[in-house]
Design a protein around this motif. Structure first.
Motif, PDB file in Angstrom:
ATOM      1  N   UNK A   1     -23.817  64.178 -40.426  1.00  0.00           N
ATOM      2  CA  UNK A   1     -22.760  64.857 -41.144  1.00  0.00           C
ATOM      3  C   UNK A   1     -22.427  66.021 -40.471  1.00  0.00           C
ATOM      4  N   UNK A   2     -22.396  66.062 -39.189  1.00  0.00           N
ATOM      5  CA  UNK A   2     -22.104  67.478 -38.270  1.00  0.00           C
ATOM      6  C   UNK A   2     -20.977  67.180 -37.286  1.00  0.00           C
ATOM      7  N   UNK A   3     -20.625  68.608 -36.802  1.00  0.00           N
ATOM      8  CA  UNK A   3     -19.683  68.338 -35.460  1.00  0.00           C
ATOM      9  C   UNK A   3     -20.191  68.915 -34.735  1.00  0.00           C
ATOM     10  N   UNK A   4     -19.498  70.147 -34.183  1.00  0.00           N
ATOM     11  CA  UNK A   4     -20.202  70.692 -32.951  1.00  0.00           C
ATOM     12  C   UNK A   4     -21.326  71.907 -33.358  1.00  0.00           C
ATOM     13  N   UNK A   5     -21.552  72.152 -34.681  1.00  0.00           N
ATOM     14  CA  UNK A   5     -22.704  72.909 -34.735  1.00  0.00           C
ATOM     15  C   UNK A   5     -23.621  72.520 -36.051  1.00  0.00           C
ATOM     16  N   UNK A   6     -24.415  71.564 -35.767  1.00  0.00           N
ATOM     17  CA  UNK A   6     -25.290  71.126 -36.872  1.00  0.00           C
ATOM     18  C   UNK A   6     -26.150  72.149 -37.345  1.00  0.00           C
ATOM     19  N   UNK A   7     -26.396  73.084 -36.747  1.00  0.00           N
ATOM     20  CA  UNK A   7     -27.196  74.238 -37.239  1.00  0.00           C
ATOM     21  C   UNK A   7     -26.719  75.133 -38.488  1.00  0.00           C
ATOM     22  N   UNK A   8     -25.217  74.871 -38.574  1.00  0.00           N
ATOM     23  CA  UNK A   8     -24.708  75.390 -39.519  1.00  0.00           C
ATOM     24  C   UNK A   8     -24.211  74.402 -40.726  1.00  0.00           C
ATOM     25  N   UNK A   9     -24.202  73.171 -40.194  1.00  0.00           N
ATOM     26  CA  UNK A   9     -23.414  72.117 -40.927  1.00  0.00           C
ATOM     27  C   UNK A   9     -24.530  71.369 -41.790  1.00  0.00           C
ATOM     28  N   UNK A  10     -25.611  71.283 -41.098  1.00  0.00           N
ATOM     29  CA  UNK A  10     -26.956  70.665 -41.793  1.00  0.00           C
ATOM     30  C   UNK A  10     -27.936  71.525 -41.478  1.00  0.00           C
ATOM     31  N   UNK A  11     -27.956  72.737 -42.124  1.00  0.00           N
ATOM     32  CA  UNK A  11     -29.204  73.869 -41.760  1.00  0.00           C
ATOM     33  C   UNK A  11     -30.445  73.265 -41.894  1.00  0.00           C
ATOM     34  N   UNK A  12     -30.801  72.897 -43.101  1.00  0.00           N
ATOM     35  CA  UNK A  12     -32.035  72.727 -43.510  1.00  0.00           C
ATOM     36  C   UNK A  12     -32.815  71.423 -42.773  1.00  0.00           C
ATOM     37  N   UNK A  13     -32.086  70.498 -42.527  1.00  0.00           N
ATOM     38  CA  UNK A  13     -32.496  69.439 -41.476  1.00  0.00           C
ATOM     39  C   UNK A  13     -32.609  70.003 -39.931  1.00  0.00           C
ATOM     40  N   UNK A  14     -31.647  70.613 -39.685  1.00  0.00           N
ATOM     41  CA  UNK A  14     -31.555  71.185 -38.244  1.00  0.00           C
ATOM     42  C   UNK A  14     -32.959  72.252 -37.916  1.00  0.00           C
ATOM     43  N   UNK A  15     -33.282  73.186 -38.962  1.00  0.00           N
ATOM     44  CA  UNK A  15     -34.317  73.997 -39.051  1.00  0.00           C
ATOM     45  C   UNK A  15     -35.440  73.186 -38.938  1.00  0.00           C
ATOM     46  N   UNK A  16     -35.764  72.180 -39.784  1.00  0.00           N
ATOM     47  CA  UNK A  16     -36.783  71.499 -39.723  1.00  0.00           C
ATOM     48  C   UNK A  16     -37.051  70.932 -38.616  1.00  0.00           C
ATOM     49  N   UNK A  17     -36.119  70.116 -37.890  1.00  0.00           N
ATOM     50  CA  UNK A  17     -36.332  69.360 -36.721  1.00  0.00           C
ATOM     51  C   UNK A  17     -36.879  70.278 -35.543  1.00  0.00           C
ATOM     52  N   UNK A  18     -36.077  71.358 -35.601  1.00  0.00           N
ATOM     53  CA  UNK A  18     -36.241  72.250 -34.286  1.00  0.00           C
ATOM     54  C   UNK A  18     -37.868  73.018 -34.530  1.00  0.00           C
ATOM     55  N   UNK A  19     -38.155  73.239 -35.574  1.00  0.00           N
ATOM     56  CA  UNK A  19     -39.625  73.520 -35.936  1.00  0.00           C
ATOM     57  C   UNK A  19     -40.429  72.377 -35.377  1.00  0.00           C
ATOM     58  N   UNK A  20     -40.264  71.202 -36.151  1.00  0.00           N
ATOM     59  CA  UNK A  20     -40.893  70.363 -35.643  1.00  0.00           C
ATOM     60  C   UNK A  20     -41.365  70.052 -34.004  1.00  0.00           C
ATOM     61  N   UNK A  21     -39.916  70.021 -33.261  1.00  0.00           N
ATOM     62  CA  UNK A  21     -39.771  69.759 -31.954  1.00  0.00           C
ATOM     63  C   UNK A  21     -40.841  70.978 -31.037  1.00  0.00           C
ATOM     64  N   UNK A  22     -40.657  72.239 -31.714  1.00  0.00           N
ATOM     65  CA  UNK A  22     -41.588  73.157 -30.973  1.00  0.00           C
ATOM     66  C   UNK A  22     -42.977  73.191 -31.397  1.00  0.00           C
ATOM     67  N   UNK A  23     -43.550  72.754 -32.711  1.00  0.00           N
ATOM     68  CA  UNK A  23     -44.750  73.013 -33.205  1.00  0.00           C
ATOM     69  C   UNK A  23     -45.535  71.689 -33.088  1.00  0.00           C
ATOM     70  N   UNK A  24     -44.988  70.367 -33.262  1.00  0.00           N
ATOM     71  CA  UNK A  24     -45.633  69.108 -33.290  1.00  0.00           C
ATOM     72  C   UNK A  24     -46.228  68.816 -32.056  1.00  0.00           C
ATOM     73  N   UNK A  25     -47.336  67.991 -31.954  1.00  0.00           N
ATOM     74  CA  UNK A  25     -47.497  67.132 -30.650  1.00  0.00           C
ATOM     75  C   UNK A  25     -46.814  66.143 -30.561  1.00  0.00           C
ATOM     76  N   UNK A  26     -46.460  65.361 -31.578  1.00  0.00           N
ATOM     77  CA  UNK A  26     -45.614  64.192 -31.487  1.00  0.00           C
ATOM     78  C   UNK A  26     -44.655  64.409 -32.242  1.00  0.00           C
TER      79      UNK A  26
END
Length: 139
Positions: A94-119
């Motif tokens: 559901x995003x164009x060039x700025x998924x951090x603004x267009x789908x902020x909850x999903x973006x934040x969750x996945x960025x956190x998961x990328x940095x914190x999760x082992x898998x």
């Protein structure tokens, strides 16, 4: 999200952010325009496929399906050729060039998961993502 709505979201974030003064907010547009004007010739010449063909760290590409600035074909091509110990290409449907603004909850969750999760894993659908347990930060 249409262009004017995205600009309105950015403006609202600037206006309500305690880190910025009113003068900062007023200068924002002219600074962005000036920066793009000065950097654009270099940006047009940049080719990540040549410059960064191998990484020693995991690669996470988060890309909006409707991005009109960076094509899906370009992103998929780069993702297919770059070498990294771990690679993930995550589409924001559901995003164009700025998924951090267009789908902020999903973006934040996945960025956190990328940095914190082992898998790193992405849920199959946004609905499934919302049903997952919230991330908990561990000190």
């Amino acid at each position: 999200c249409s262009g004017w709505m995205l600009k309105a979201k950015v403006a609202l974030k600037l206006l309500t952010a305690p880190e910025y003064s009113w003068a900062d907010v007023l200068r924002y547009h002219s600074c962005v325009t000036s920066t793009l004007h000065r950097l654009w010739p270099e940006v047009e010449q940049y080719n990540a496929s040549v410059t960064v063909s191998e990484l020693a760290v995991p690669l996470f590409l988060f890309h909006g399906r409707y991005d009109r600035c960076t094509s899906a074909e370009l992103v998929e091509g780069y993702f297919g050729q770059v070498r990294a110990p771990q690679k993930h290409l995550v589409w924001f449907e559901r995003s164009g060039h700025q998924p951090d603004l267009e789908e902020p909850q999903r973006f934040q969750r996945l960025v956190l998961r990328a940095f914190l999760a082992e898998e790193f894993q992405v849920a199959e659908t946004d609905a499934a993502l919302e049903l997952e347990a919230p991330l908990q930060l561990v000190n």
